[in-house]
Scaffold this motif. Sequence first.
Motif, PDB file in Angstrom:
ATOM      1  N   TYR A  28     -11.001  70.474  28.852  1.00 22.75           N
ATOM      2  CA  TYR A  28     -11.787  69.130  29.640  1.00 22.75           C
ATOM      3  C   TYR A  28     -11.548  67.739  28.855  1.00 22.75           C
ATOM      4  O   TYR A  28     -11.851  68.159  27.776  1.00 22.75           O
ATOM      5  N   VAL A  29     -11.756  66.736  29.606  1.00 20.76           N
ATOM      6  CA  VAL A  29     -12.129  65.514  28.193  1.00 20.76           C
ATOM      7  C   VAL A  29     -13.574  65.474  28.284  1.00 20.76           C
ATOM      8  O   VAL A  29     -14.551  65.441  28.945  1.00 20.76           O
ATOM      9  N   VAL A  30     -13.806  66.387  27.121  1.00 17.88           N
ATOM     10  CA  VAL A  30     -15.532  65.961  26.407  1.00 17.88           C
ATOM     11  C   VAL A  30     -15.921  65.572  25.083  1.00 17.88           C
ATOM     12  O   VAL A  30     -15.129  65.510  24.620  1.00 17.88           O
ATOM     13  N   SER A  31     -17.105  64.700  25.364  1.00 18.78           N
ATOM     14  CA  SER A  31     -17.136  64.448  23.923  1.00 18.78           C
ATOM     15  C   SER A  31     -18.541  65.247  23.481  1.00 18.78           C
ATOM     16  O   SER A  31     -19.185  64.874  24.180  1.00 18.78           O
ATOM     17  N   ARG A  32     -18.588  65.235  21.876  1.00 17.56           N
ATOM     18  CA  ARG A  32     -19.193  65.638  21.797  1.00 17.56           C
ATOM     19  C   ARG A  32     -21.114  65.003  21.533  1.00 17.56           C
ATOM     20  O   ARG A  32     -22.018  65.115  21.601  1.00 17.56           O
ATOM     21  N   GLU A  33     -20.569  63.490  21.379  1.00 14.68           N
ATOM     22  CA  GLU A  33     -21.489  62.091  21.186  1.00 14.68           C
ATOM     23  C   GLU A  33     -21.722  61.876  22.331  1.00 14.68           C
ATOM     24  O   GLU A  33     -22.968  61.521  22.353  1.00 14.68           O
ATOM     25  N   VAL A  34     -21.302  62.052  23.318  1.00 14.60           N
ATOM     26  CA  VAL A  34     -21.750  62.129  24.471  1.00 14.60           C
ATOM     27  C   VAL A  34     -23.010  62.517  24.820  1.00 14.60           C
ATOM     28  O   VAL A  34     -24.339  62.993  25.202  1.00 14.60           O
ATOM     29  N   ASN A  35     -22.852  64.491  24.715  1.00  8.18           N
ATOM     30  CA  ASN A  35     -24.324  65.031  24.727  1.00  8.18           C
ATOM     31  C   ASN A  35     -25.196  65.230  23.725  1.00  8.18           C
ATOM     32  O   ASN A  35     -25.952  65.284  23.906  1.00  8.18           O
ATOM     33  N   THR A  36     -24.771  64.218  23.210  1.00 11.86           N
ATOM     34  CA  THR A  36     -26.305  64.179  21.619  1.00 11.86           C
ATOM     35  C   THR A  36     -26.813  62.571  21.805  1.00 11.86           C
ATOM     36  O   THR A  36     -27.577  62.799  21.494  1.00 11.86           O
ATOM     37  N   TRP A  37     -25.734  62.171  22.626  1.00 12.34           N
ATOM     38  CA  TRP A  37     -26.531  60.940  23.445  1.00 12.34           C
ATOM     39  C   TRP A  37     -27.866  61.285  24.142  1.00 12.34           C
ATOM     40  O   TRP A  37     -28.525  60.896  24.250  1.00 12.34           O
ATOM     41  N   LEU A  38     -27.476  62.260  25.002  1.00 11.19           N
ATOM     42  CA  LEU A  38     -28.324  62.474  26.272  1.00 11.19           C
ATOM     43  C   LEU A  38     -29.798  63.484  25.771  1.00 11.19           C
ATOM     44  O   LEU A  38     -30.569  62.992  26.053  1.00 11.19           O
ATOM     45  N   SER A  39     -28.967  63.922  24.687  1.00 10.09           N
ATOM     46  CA  SER A  39     -29.557  65.134  23.983  1.00 10.09           C
ATOM     47  C   SER A  39     -31.194  64.705  23.452  1.00 10.09           C
ATOM     48  O   SER A  39     -32.117  64.336  23.479  1.00 10.09           O
ATOM     49  N   VAL A  40     -30.714  63.432  22.655  1.00 17.08           N
ATOM     50  CA  VAL A  40     -31.555  62.221  22.099  1.00 17.08           C
ATOM     51  C   VAL A  40     -32.264  61.072  23.474  1.00 17.08           C
ATOM     52  O   VAL A  40     -34.098  61.231  23.087  1.00 17.08           O
ATOM     53  N   LEU A  41     -31.739  60.682  24.129  1.00 20.04           N
ATOM     54  CA  LEU A  41     -32.366  60.778  25.836  1.00 20.04           C
ATOM     55  C   LEU A  41     -33.317  61.704  26.366  1.00 20.04           C
ATOM     56  O   LEU A  41     -34.990  61.002  26.489  1.00 20.04           O
ATOM     57  N   ALA A  42     -33.308  62.430  26.404  1.00 22.20           N
ATOM     58  CA  ALA A  42     -33.675  63.704  26.364  1.00 22.20           C
ATOM     59  C   ALA A  42     -35.477  63.912  25.565  1.00 22.20           C
ATOM     60  O   ALA A  42     -36.348  64.067  26.010  1.00 22.20           O
ATOM     61  N   ILE A  43     -34.786  64.039  24.581  1.00 17.28           N
ATOM     62  CA  ILE A  43     -35.821  63.490  23.566  1.00 17.28           C
ATOM     63  C   ILE A  43     -37.214  62.645  23.614  1.00 17.28           C
ATOM     64  O   ILE A  43     -38.184  63.105  23.376  1.00 17.28           O
ATOM     65  N   MET A  44     -36.589  61.334  23.639  1.00 17.91           N
ATOM     66  CA  MET A  44     -36.911  60.254  23.444  1.00 17.91           C
ATOM     67  C   MET A  44     -38.294  60.229  24.899  1.00 17.91           C
ATOM     68  O   MET A  44     -39.246  60.074  25.048  1.00 17.91           O
ATOM     69  N   ILE A  45     -38.094  60.750  26.108  1.00 15.31           N
ATOM     70  CA  ILE A  45     -38.429  61.130  27.664  1.00 15.31           C
ATOM     71  C   ILE A  45     -39.551  61.567  26.828  1.00 15.31           C
ATOM     72  O   ILE A  45     -40.159  61.454  27.374  1.00 15.31           O
ATOM     73  N   VAL A  46     -39.475  63.295  26.178  1.00 19.25           N
ATOM     74  CA  VAL A  46     -40.417  64.280  26.215  1.00 19.25           C
ATOM     75  C   VAL A  46     -41.295  63.334  25.394  1.00 19.25           C
ATOM     76  O   VAL A  46     -42.777  63.361  25.990  1.00 19.25           O
ATOM     77  N   LEU A  47     -41.286  63.580  23.924  1.00 17.20           N
ATOM     78  CA  LEU A  47     -41.567  62.904  22.987  1.00 17.20           C
ATOM     79  C   LEU A  47     -42.434  61.083  23.818  1.00 17.20           C
ATOM     80  O   LEU A  47     -43.770  61.428  22.850  1.00 17.20           O
TER      81      LEU A  47
END
Length: 358
Positions: A28-47
Amino acid sequence: MSEEQDDSSKTEEPTGKKLEEAHKQGQYVVSREVNTWLSVLAIMIVLVYVAPYVFKGLGDRLSYYIAEADQLQLDRGGIGLIMTRVLRDVVVLVWLPLLILLLFGMSGTILQSGFHVTWTLLEPKFSKISPLTGIKRLLSPIPQAIELAKAVVKLVVVTVIAYLVLKPVFVSVEATIGLEMWPLLEEMRKLALALFIGVLLVMAAVAAGDFAYQYMQHYKKLRMTKQEIKDEHKQSEGDPMVKGRLRGLRMEKARKRMMASVPKADVVVTNPTHYAVALQYDPTTMQAPVVLAMGIDQIALNIRKIAEEHKIPIVRNPPLARALYDTAEIDREIPADHYKAVAEVISYVFKLKGRRMG
């Protein structure tokens, strides 16, 4: 060199079947950068938003044990009870941050390609553990250069953003010296929020560009040659030569069945040489005569020969023979438009045989 030639010959867009096969293989079309962006967003929400409440809750619960330390039972059973309560409080407070991180971590791939279960990815393949495959991947210049460029761009941008955000703090660091713990944490939260927002904005642009690049690479990898398109069409629609051969065999079987029913006919209407139609009529069971066989040229000749062998009357009536051939169907009653003409023929034949029309 052969691989380059193969790639250059793949000029056709992938078909739906090709894409479906790729999906079955987990491509499938999968970008690791999109996953990284969502991970950073989750970390921001948590912290930034969840962690302060977690720390406050932990502080409130621990302060209870500190304030009531002289009343706590510190024997074996009391310590066990305290540890159980502390563990329960920690679980109650941290389940939401962990759930946020888990959901955002899983959502990256699902948002890009949808939810799919592909068991083929779990199948053992030697290429996955082959050292040669890994070395080729590492030595592949273009993908590695692109990944390196993305890493450098992200590092430089994050560093610049961190510098711009933290520079005012470094200048006025003495202003935070006299702050109490909670106001200080609030200032740090605002600082972290500004830093995360800047990083996320830049990473969003990087993720969008990387997704577009991965999309183009994915479809470029699945491109097909014109020969592959033809082969796929043959597999799905069937080889025209094979289909023609099968159609010929079916027609031959149908012709043999038709010829086998000619001996049951009561009369054969002819052109006299180009058309022949074999009719059967049983007044007790049929409402109208039925066409048993018909044909032109060689088939008509064969029908006449069989009729002669079985002493079936052959009636010459060119207009009726042509009309029946054009409008009637085998094993079906004749069209109503020809009842009168056929009735005359059948009546004539029955008189010859001494039978009655009914």
